[in-house]
Design an enzyme around this catalytic site. Structure first.
Site, mmCIF file in Angstrom:
data_model
loop_
_atom_site.group_PDB
_atom_site.id
_atom_site.type_symbol
_atom_site.label_atom_id
_atom_site.label_comp_id
_atom_site.label_asym_id
_atom_site.label_seq_id
_atom_site.Cartn_x
_atom_site.Cartn_y
_atom_site.Cartn_z
ATOM 1 N N PRO A 111 0.766 -1.397 0.087
ATOM 2 C CA PRO A 111 0.045 0.032 -0.084
ATOM 3 C C PRO A 111 0.782 1.149 0.031
ATOM 4 O O PRO A 111 1.904 1.243 0.614
ATOM 5 C CB PRO A 111 -1.054 -0.010 1.410
ATOM 6 N N ASP A 114 15.187 2.818 3.669
ATOM 7 C CA ASP A 114 14.245 2.194 2.689
ATOM 8 C C ASP A 114 14.822 1.529 1.403
ATOM 9 O O ASP A 114 14.552 0.368 0.862
ATOM 10 C CB ASP A 114 13.139 3.042 2.367
ATOM 11 N N GLY A 158 2.175 4.787 0.830
ATOM 12 C CA GLY A 158 2.576 5.696 1.889
ATOM 13 C C GLY A 158 2.231 5.276 3.206
ATOM 14 O O GLY A 158 1.743 5.936 4.196
ATOM 15 N N ALA A 159 1.914 3.897 3.538
ATOM 16 C CA ALA A 159 1.481 3.198 4.673
ATOM 17 C C ALA A 159 2.726 2.883 5.488
ATOM 18 O O ALA A 159 2.521 1.989 6.275
ATOM 19 C CB ALA A 159 0.425 2.066 4.208
ATOM 20 N N GLY A 160 4.053 2.999 5.157
ATOM 21 C CA GLY A 160 4.987 2.687 6.014
ATOM 22 C C GLY A 160 5.645 1.278 5.730
ATOM 23 O O GLY A 160 6.622 0.761 6.270
ATOM 24 N N LEU A 161 5.366 0.629 4.306
ATOM 25 C CA LEU A 161 5.792 -0.417 4.041
ATOM 26 C C LEU A 161 6.915 -0.458 2.962
ATOM 27 O O LEU A 161 7.169 -1.304 2.185
ATOM 28 C CB LEU A 161 4.948 -1.459 3.700
ATOM 29 N N GLY A 162 7.309 0.833 2.753
ATOM 30 C CA GLY A 162 8.389 1.145 1.673
ATOM 31 C C GLY A 162 7.858 0.942 0.351
ATOM 32 O O GLY A 162 8.768 0.767 -0.697
ATOM 33 N N SER A 163 6.756 1.481 -0.050
ATOM 34 C CA SER A 163 6.221 1.428 -1.458
ATOM 35 C C SER A 163 6.963 2.218 -2.181
ATOM 36 O O SER A 163 7.671 1.636 -3.406
ATOM 37 C CB SER A 163 4.678 1.477 -1.445
ATOM 38 N N SER A 164 7.543 3.460 -1.810
ATOM 39 C CA SER A 164 8.224 4.385 -2.919
ATOM 40 C C SER A 164 9.539 3.719 -3.172
ATOM 41 O O SER A 164 10.057 3.751 -4.352
ATOM 42 C CB SER A 164 8.258 5.803 -2.349
HETATM 43 C C1 MEV Z 1 10.299 6.362 6.031
HETATM 44 O O1 MEV Z 1 9.911 4.952 5.638
HETATM 45 C C2 MEV Z 1 11.286 6.224 7.054
HETATM 46 C C3 MEV Z 1 11.792 7.455 7.672
HETATM 47 O O2 MEV Z 1 12.853 7.396 8.652
HETATM 48 C C4 MEV Z 1 12.267 8.557 6.533
HETATM 49 C C5 MEV Z 1 13.757 8.009 5.683
HETATM 50 O O3 MEV Z 1 14.430 7.337 6.638
HETATM 51 O O4 MEV Z 1 13.997 8.470 4.738
HETATM 52 C C6 MEV Z 1 10.982 8.430 8.460
#
Ligand code: MEV
Length: 327
Positions: free
Chosen positions: A111, A163, A113-119
């Protein structure tokens, strides 16, 4: 036409603090973004599906069309297209083909922008596919470096290498400033993920932490304390001592919450997992909304999350030892 894929990730420890030179340990998970690239005479056409779990389709043509015509949150979409544009710039530079045009298809089960590194996964897979389509093979370390430059450009210079290195290399990795390495000997950790269906704006969240850190010395101390948690966590990583690992994940979540990057739904999911007996639980990634990661080798946390109001999806995730690869 060639296709590449790269995995998403969860942070066992260290997000946000890693932006300020503290160590972090992200782990690649078996959920991938797949990018197909085909040469065309000029310009860039992007077709994307399933960038959220519900899925949507976007056709983006960079020849005069500013906004793709799609029913999805615009900021998310613009960010996603920003990553693709910057990835294509990296491909043109790496292949020494400044005029190369591409048609690109993105499919992802991570998903957005959900914290799972999609970008990071999309950036790594796009660079690999674009380069291979032009006959250039890059080492995963170079893909990681170029994908990092993509993230830094889109996030106004506010990105760590965590990431992108994790997605390019796979497995569990350790990142501290420019120093990136794989952590060997990490077995399969019993990850359970809870997803609230939402997303956070990484750039905004990172800027928020930066502002707090500049205003309050104790916020800067909190960032350093996250670094201490990571160092402690590393000493038990790969051992049988998952209890300590879980306790440190709980600690890490508390420190991230103090820095203002948790949310009501993330806290609710963290507590649902803990109440069900998870060994530890924390938000993963930039926060603000999106996902939590818990450790649980029973089905209790997974079941509890599925019945938790505000939790849209809960699933198990397995460590993916492979990074970016040709499909
Ligand atoms: C985002 O997935 C992780 C952060 O630490 C930003 C980054 O490391 O570039 C919030």
């Amino acid at each position: 036409m060639v296709t590449s894929s790269a995995p998403g990730k969860v942070y066992l420890f260290g997000e946000h603090a890693v932006v300020y030179g503290e160590p972090a340990v992200p782990c690649a998970i078996e959920r991938r973004a797949r990018v197909t690239a085909e040469k065309r005479d000029a310009g860039l056409v992007v077709h994307a599906e399933d960038l959220q779990l519900d899925g949507f389709t976007v056709e983006y043509i960079d020849e005069g069309t500013d906004h793709p015509d799609v029913d999805a949150e615009n900021s998310l979409l613009e960010a996603a297209m920003g990553y693709v544009n910057e990835a294509v710039k990296q491909v043109r530079e790496a292949a020494d083909a400044p005029q190369a045009g591409f048609e690109i298809w993105i499919e992802s089960d991570i998903p957005l922008g959900a914290g799972l590194g999609s970008s990071a996964a999309v950036a790594c897979a796009a660079i690999d596919a674009g380069c291979r389509e032009l006959g250039v093979a890059l080492a995963p370390e170079e893909i990681a470096d170029r994908a990092y430059r993509v993230e830094a450009a889109v996030q106004d210079g506010e990105a760590s290498r965590a990431d992108t290195f994790c997605s390019a290399m796979g497995g569990a990795v350790r990142v501290e400033g420019d120093d990136c390495s794989r952590v060997e000997g990490v077995g399969n950790l019993p990850f359970v993920i809870g997803y609230d269906g939402g997303a956070g704006d990484t750039g905004e969240l990172v800027a928020g932490v930066r502002a707090l850190r500049a205003e309050y010395e104790f916020a800067a101390d909190t960032v350093e304390a996250i670094g201490d948690v990571v160092r402690e966590g590393e000493s038990v990583l790969g051992t049988e001592d998952t209890e300590t690992l879980g306790e440190l994940m709980d600690f890490n979540h508390g420190l991230l919450a103090a820095l203002g990057v948790s949310s009501r739904s993330l806290d609710t999911m963290v507590w649902a997992a803990r109440d069900a007996g998870a060994i530890g639980a924390k938000l993963t990634g930039a926060g603000g909304g999106g996902c939590i990661v818990a450790l649980d080798d029973t089905d209790a946390a997974l079941t509890a999350l599925r019945y938790t109001p505000g939790c849209d999806e809960a699933f198990r995730a397995t460590l993916d030892t492979e990074g970016v690869r040709a499909e």
